[in-house]
Design a protein around this motif. Structure first.
Motif, PDB file in Angstrom:
ATOM      1  N   UNK A 562       0.835  -1.052   0.110  1.00  0.00           N
ATOM      2  CA  UNK A 562       0.150  -0.129  -0.073  1.00  0.00           C
ATOM      3  C   UNK A 562       0.585   1.238  -0.039  1.00  0.00           C
ATOM      4  N   UNK A 563       0.426   2.319  -0.426  1.00  0.00           N
ATOM      5  CA  UNK A 563      -0.827   2.619  -1.280  1.00  0.00           C
ATOM      6  C   UNK A 563      -0.948   2.103  -2.775  1.00  0.00           C
ATOM      7  N   UNK A 564      -1.958   1.976  -3.161  1.00  0.00           N
ATOM      8  CA  UNK A 564      -2.184   1.731  -4.614  1.00  0.00           C
ATOM      9  C   UNK A 564      -1.721   3.064  -5.367  1.00  0.00           C
ATOM     10  N   UNK A 565      -0.930   3.039  -6.431  1.00  0.00           N
ATOM     11  CA  UNK A 565      -0.426   4.220  -6.833  1.00  0.00           C
ATOM     12  C   UNK A 565      -0.635   4.383  -8.255  1.00  0.00           C
ATOM     13  N   UNK A 584     -10.875  13.140 -10.710  1.00  0.00           N
ATOM     14  CA  UNK A 584     -11.580  11.653 -10.679  1.00  0.00           C
ATOM     15  C   UNK A 584     -10.967  10.852  -9.722  1.00  0.00           C
ATOM     16  N   UNK A 585      -9.680  11.056  -9.239  1.00  0.00           N
ATOM     17  CA  UNK A 585      -9.000  10.437  -7.934  1.00  0.00           C
ATOM     18  C   UNK A 585      -9.702  11.121  -6.701  1.00  0.00           C
ATOM     19  N   UNK A 586      -9.928  12.274  -6.568  1.00  0.00           N
ATOM     20  CA  UNK A 586     -10.506  12.696  -5.050  1.00  0.00           C
ATOM     21  C   UNK A 586     -11.856  12.379  -5.182  1.00  0.00           C
ATOM     22  N   UNK A 587     -12.622  12.433  -6.226  1.00  0.00           N
ATOM     23  CA  UNK A 587     -14.102  11.876  -6.312  1.00  0.00           C
ATOM     24  C   UNK A 587     -14.203  10.450  -6.027  1.00  0.00           C
ATOM     25  N   UNK A 588     -13.441   9.863  -6.737  1.00  0.00           N
ATOM     26  CA  UNK A 588     -13.461   8.010  -6.517  1.00  0.00           C
ATOM     27  C   UNK A 588     -13.401   7.579  -5.228  1.00  0.00           C
ATOM     28  N   UNK A 589     -12.172   8.085  -4.567  1.00  0.00           N
ATOM     29  CA  UNK A 589     -11.525   7.422  -3.493  1.00  0.00           C
ATOM     30  C   UNK A 589     -11.845   8.176  -2.123  1.00  0.00           C
ATOM     31  N   UNK A 590     -12.283   7.431  -1.133  1.00  0.00           N
ATOM     32  CA  UNK A 590     -12.600   8.032  -0.080  1.00  0.00           C
ATOM     33  C   UNK A 590     -11.369   8.313   1.058  1.00  0.00           C
ATOM     34  N   UNK A 591     -11.110   9.100   1.997  1.00  0.00           N
ATOM     35  CA  UNK A 591     -10.147   9.514   2.497  1.00  0.00           C
ATOM     36  C   UNK A 591      -9.274   8.364   3.299  1.00  0.00           C
ATOM     37  N   UNK A 592     -10.227   7.308   3.757  1.00  0.00           N
ATOM     38  CA  UNK A 592      -9.542   6.066   4.402  1.00  0.00           C
ATOM     39  C   UNK A 592      -8.982   5.118   3.338  1.00  0.00           C
ATOM     40  N   UNK A 593      -9.252   5.358   2.010  1.00  0.00           N
ATOM     41  CA  UNK A 593      -8.739   4.158   1.102  1.00  0.00           C
ATOM     42  C   UNK A 593      -7.409   4.422   0.855  1.00  0.00           C
ATOM     43  N   UNK A 626      -2.472  14.180   5.452  1.00  0.00           N
ATOM     44  CA  UNK A 626      -2.834  13.388   6.754  1.00  0.00           C
ATOM     45  C   UNK A 626      -3.667  12.173   6.454  1.00  0.00           C
ATOM     46  N   UNK A 627      -4.096  11.925   5.239  1.00  0.00           N
ATOM     47  CA  UNK A 627      -4.915  10.850   5.180  1.00  0.00           C
ATOM     48  C   UNK A 627      -4.560   9.517   4.215  1.00  0.00           C
ATOM     49  N   UNK A 628      -5.262   8.656   4.195  1.00  0.00           N
ATOM     50  CA  UNK A 628      -4.588   7.542   3.649  1.00  0.00           C
ATOM     51  C   UNK A 628      -4.802   7.682   2.129  1.00  0.00           C
ATOM     52  N   UNK A 629      -5.613   8.235   1.302  1.00  0.00           N
ATOM     53  CA  UNK A 629      -5.922   8.657   0.126  1.00  0.00           C
ATOM     54  C   UNK A 629      -5.360  10.135  -0.064  1.00  0.00           C
ATOM     55  N   UNK A 727     -13.398   7.471 -13.521  1.00  0.00           N
ATOM     56  CA  UNK A 727     -13.560   7.142 -12.159  1.00  0.00           C
ATOM     57  C   UNK A 727     -13.717   5.723 -12.284  1.00  0.00           C
ATOM     58  N   UNK A 728     -14.657   5.078 -13.173  1.00  0.00           N
ATOM     59  CA  UNK A 728     -14.876   3.693 -13.194  1.00  0.00           C
ATOM     60  C   UNK A 728     -13.473   2.837 -13.502  1.00  0.00           C
ATOM     61  N   UNK A 729     -12.532   3.630 -14.446  1.00  0.00           N
ATOM     62  CA  UNK A 729     -11.509   2.935 -14.956  1.00  0.00           C
ATOM     63  C   UNK A 729     -10.544   2.871 -13.847  1.00  0.00           C
ATOM     64  N   UNK A 730     -10.472   3.873 -13.140  1.00  0.00           N
ATOM     65  CA  UNK A 730      -9.515   3.820 -11.870  1.00  0.00           C
ATOM     66  C   UNK A 730      -9.773   3.007 -10.736  1.00  0.00           C
TER      67      UNK A 730
END
Length: 781
Positions: A562-565, A584-593, A626-629, A727-730
């Motif tokens: 981790x993390x997936x880059x 797309x990155x900020x919208x698709x992945x939550x702060x804890x992912x 400060x977040x995982x994402x 977003x779907x592809x990512x």
């Protein structure tokens, strides 16, 4: 005659004074350097006088100096070899005439050591019909020789007089004694006279740096502590690592000096002029040049000239280089000789005489017959010089062997070569491989080098061929921005078009009609050229490639790492779609992912400066730190090996471009075994293999009849992926890491088999052979 006015509070403009200002030139050895001042208008000066033979600086500075004014009200006197740095604006000298009814002290810079660092003296160079005391006026004078033997004062309690003998010793006598004299002055005035103390410290540190006296450097630096905001000492602080060979630190410090400009001083510290502007930029250019970044160096020297056009060191630096005439004209160098001294005119003429078009120096020489140039440069201006470099071409990888004769007619390759831009990469790769294929090729760089090729690297042979003119130039290839379609001096013209928006600008079409062939990176660009009305038989695809020794697969991180880059590489501009990748990155992945988007920016400080969105990326990086994402920005320069390592350490490259000619980062990432998320439209379709990339559905978008100020031959176009599809592809890549890695393996095999620079060079060679076989020795109308 100058009429001065002032605006009183609440009143109209009122007459203030009428004063006539003269430059007074002392006679002496080297006075011929001042001849232009007798013939050309000097900003802020009503006339120029020659002092009578035998008149010294002491006499002019004395109580009877005013009798030499010959009817003028004020005079600034100069010795041979000196230049007043008044620039293009007369306001400095005119302000002097208004502000001081008395003689004034002015700063004079003297060379010390190698001449790059100066000593700063204060001397009574202004004389006036009015009598009285003295004040300081920052009209810098630059001298190219040491202080004169006649100390221009009788009083030893003034700063300029106290320092004068020490400056003489440092420049012409016992230099160690000069440092000891400064030390003695410092001990006498410390705690009593702040401005004199600061000036002594400034000169002590300058002398210690210029003369390589390391113990004295440390001592004067310690004494500089109370004057950290003094511009003169801030510049010298930046030059400490420069003198000691730490050029990167010196460049960083000089940039700080330039970005943290000092305000107008009210504490009495003496300004020598330009410490935080043209002098700092000149040294920053020298540091960049020594690091191999001639492009950055030229930029700094030009900016120094714009601030201080009378300051000669930037012109001297430029005169040592060979620069394309188009670059010189873009920086308006042709205007920097008008109204300047003969030394400045000679330097500008020499710069043009060494350029790609020496004839542009001819009007300067015609206008100023007093200007002298070396014989070889004169011959070049007259079209009789041998412009070819005689450097040997060594046989090595990527270069033709010095022992093998060229196999065909010559090629001139015009465009950026050793720069960090994508155009520079394309040019040097194709040119170096054609050299390896034994073509007689000469490189004509349209931009100064952005880096220095390694002494033993595969581009060394190409570096040896810069400015070389083949004996039989049959083809002239141009690939630079903006394109130039003028007929070349010799050979058939081939133009490589860096264009991304479909149909071409209308203004280009007449020039393209005169070119023998047009080369493009991809079928996407070729379609746009043909839609502009260009004959399809004249438009050919020469793809980009990769260096397989650098961009190759490597070890992958463990499956659970981790993390997936995700990685975005390129300019942070809308055309390349950085905003789509970020949104797309900020919208698709939550702060804890555990996901990371790495943005490797290019060009925000150079060619994309006016349009860069790097600030938006920086804000996102700070907000997600400060977040995982998280978002991570890389703005530092990376060489090819560093870039390849970045690709290999990434799970997926994201390149949702709107308009691209090729998208080279996608090819490089795939060569490293990293799958790419790309639009299912545009140039990627030329090289993205089935099952080796994630192609996101995209639609063609009309751009209208103009793009970037260009009127187009037909409506422009771009491609647009939807944010939802991206977003779907990512998300799919995030959830299927091992499948993505398998896609990367297939992509790497495909690229290495079909899209190396060797493949691209063979495609270029095939076009050259076909072109030359049609009508050997002639140009197609």
């Amino acid at each position: 005659m100058a009429v001065w006015v002032q605006r009183a509070p609440g009143r109209e403009v009122l007459p203030l004074d009428v004063r006539r200002v003269a430059l007074i030139l002392l006679s002496g050895r080297g006075e011929e350097g001042l001849e232009p001042l007798l013939n050309l208008a000097v900003p802020g000066v009503d006339g120029v006088l020659r002092a009578a033979a035998g008149v010294s600086g002491r006499a002019l500075a004395g109580p009877d100096g005013a009798r030499h004014l010959a009817g003028y009200d004020l005079g600034l006197w100069l010795r041979p070899g000196e230049t007043p740095l008044v620039g293009l604006q007369p306001t400095i000298l005119r302000a002097a005439a208004v502000r001081i009814p008395l003689p004034a002290l002015v700063p004079v810079h003297y060379p010390v050591g190698a001449g790059e660092i100066t000593l700063l003296g204060l001397e009574p160079r202004w004389i006036s019909q009015a009598a009285g005391g003295r004040v300081f006026l920052p009209v810098p004078i630059e001298s190219d020789r040491p202080p004169a033997a006649d100390v221009p004062a009788e009083r030893d309690d003034l700063a300029w007089a106290v320092l004068y003998r020490a400056l003489q010793a440092l420049t012409t006598g016992d230099r160690r004694q000069g440092l000891q004299m400064l030390d003695h002055i410092y001990r006498q005035v410390y705690g009593k006279n702040q401005s004199l103390t600061a000036l002594v410290v400034r000169n002590g540190l300058a002398a210690a740096l210029a003369l390589g006296e390391r113990p004295w450097q440390d001592e004067w630096l310690r004494r500089a502590g109370p004057f950290t905001d003094y511009g003169e000492l801030r510049l010298l602080w930046a030059l400490i690592p420069y003198v000691r060979g730490d050029l990167e630190t010196a460049a960083d410090r000089l940039r700080r000096v330039l970005t943290e400009r000092e305000e107008d001083r009210s504490d009495g510290l003496i300004s020598g002029g330009g410490a935080t502007t043209y002098r700092a930029r000149t040294f920053l250019g020298r540091a960049l040049a020594r690091m191999g970044d001639l492009s950055g160096a030229v930029t700094e020297w030009v900016m120094a000239l714009r601030v201080g056009p009378d300051y000669l060191p930037p012109l001297r630096e430029l005169a040592r280089l060979r620069i394309h005439a188009d670059v010189l004209n873009r920086m308006e160098l042709q205007y920097f000789w008008i109204g300047r001294s003969r030394a400045a005119v000679e330097l500008v003429a020499a710069i043009y005489a060494r350029s790609s078009d020496p004839a542009q120096a001819a009007p300067i020489l015609a206008a100023r017959p007093d200007v002298k140039l070396p014989a070889d440069l004169r011959r070049a201006v007259q079209g009789r010089g041998d412009r070819r470099q005689k450097a040997p071409v060594r046989g090595q990888k990527g270069a033709r062997s010095g022992g093998r004769a060229p196999k065909g007619p010559g090629i001139v390759w015009e465009g950026p070569l050793f720069t960090l831009s994508s155009l520079g990469r394309v040019n040097r790769e194709l040119a170096a491989h054609l050299l390896a294929l034994r073509w007689d090729l000469g490189g004509l760089p349209t931009e100064p080098d952005g880096y220095r090729p390694d002494a033993d690297g595969r581009f060394r042979a190409l570096a040896d061929r810069l400015w070389h003119r083949p004996d039989r130039p049959a083809v002239w290839v141009r690939h630079h921005w903006p394109p130039k379609f003028e007929p070349p001096p010799a050979g058939r013209l081939v133009v490589i078009l860096p264009w991304e928006f479909g149909p071409l600008p209308s203004d280009w079409l007449p020039g393209i009609a005169a070119a023998e062939e047009v080369w493009v990176y991809s079928h996407w660009v070729r379609r746009g050229v043909i839609d502009s009305g260009v004959d399809p038989d004249r438009v050919h695809v020469i793809p980009c490639g990769v260096d397989p020794e650098v961009f190759r697969p490597g070890e992958r991180p463990p499956a659970g790492a981790e993390p997936f880059r995700f990685l975005y590489v390129g300019g942070t501009i809308g055309r390349k779609g950085y905003d789509l990748a970020l949104d797309a990155f900020l919208a698709e992945f939550g702060p804890d992912e555990p996901a990371e988007l790495v943005v490797k920016d290019f060009g925000s400080e150079t060619f994309y400066r006016a349009s860069s969105g790097i600030g938006t990326v920086r804000e996102a990086a700070e907000a997600t730190a400060g977040s995982a994402r998280r978002v991570r920005l890389i703005a530092a320069r990376l060489d090819d090996a560093g870039l390849a390592g970045l690709y290999r350490g990434t799970d997926v490259l994201v390149a949702p471009y709107r308009a691209e000619g090729f998208c080279l980062p996608a090819l490089e990432a795939m060569a490293c075994g990293t799958a790419a998320v790309l639009p299912a439209m545009g140039p990627a379709l030329d090289y993205a293999p089935e099952g080796g990339a994630l192609l996101v559905p995209a639609q063609e978008v009309a751009l209208g009849s103009s793009v970037g100020g260009f009127q187009l031959a037909a409506p422009g176009r771009a491609c647009q992926v939807s944010l939802a599809e991206l977003r779907r592809a990512m998300r799919w890549a995030f959830d299927h890491r091992e499948e993505v890695w398998e896609m990367g393996k297939r992509a790497a095999a495909h690229v290495h088999a079909r899209f190396t620079w060797a493949h691209a060079a063979r495609a270029a060679e095939a076009r050259l052979q076909a072109l030359l076989s049609r009508q050997p020795g002639t140009r197609t109308p």
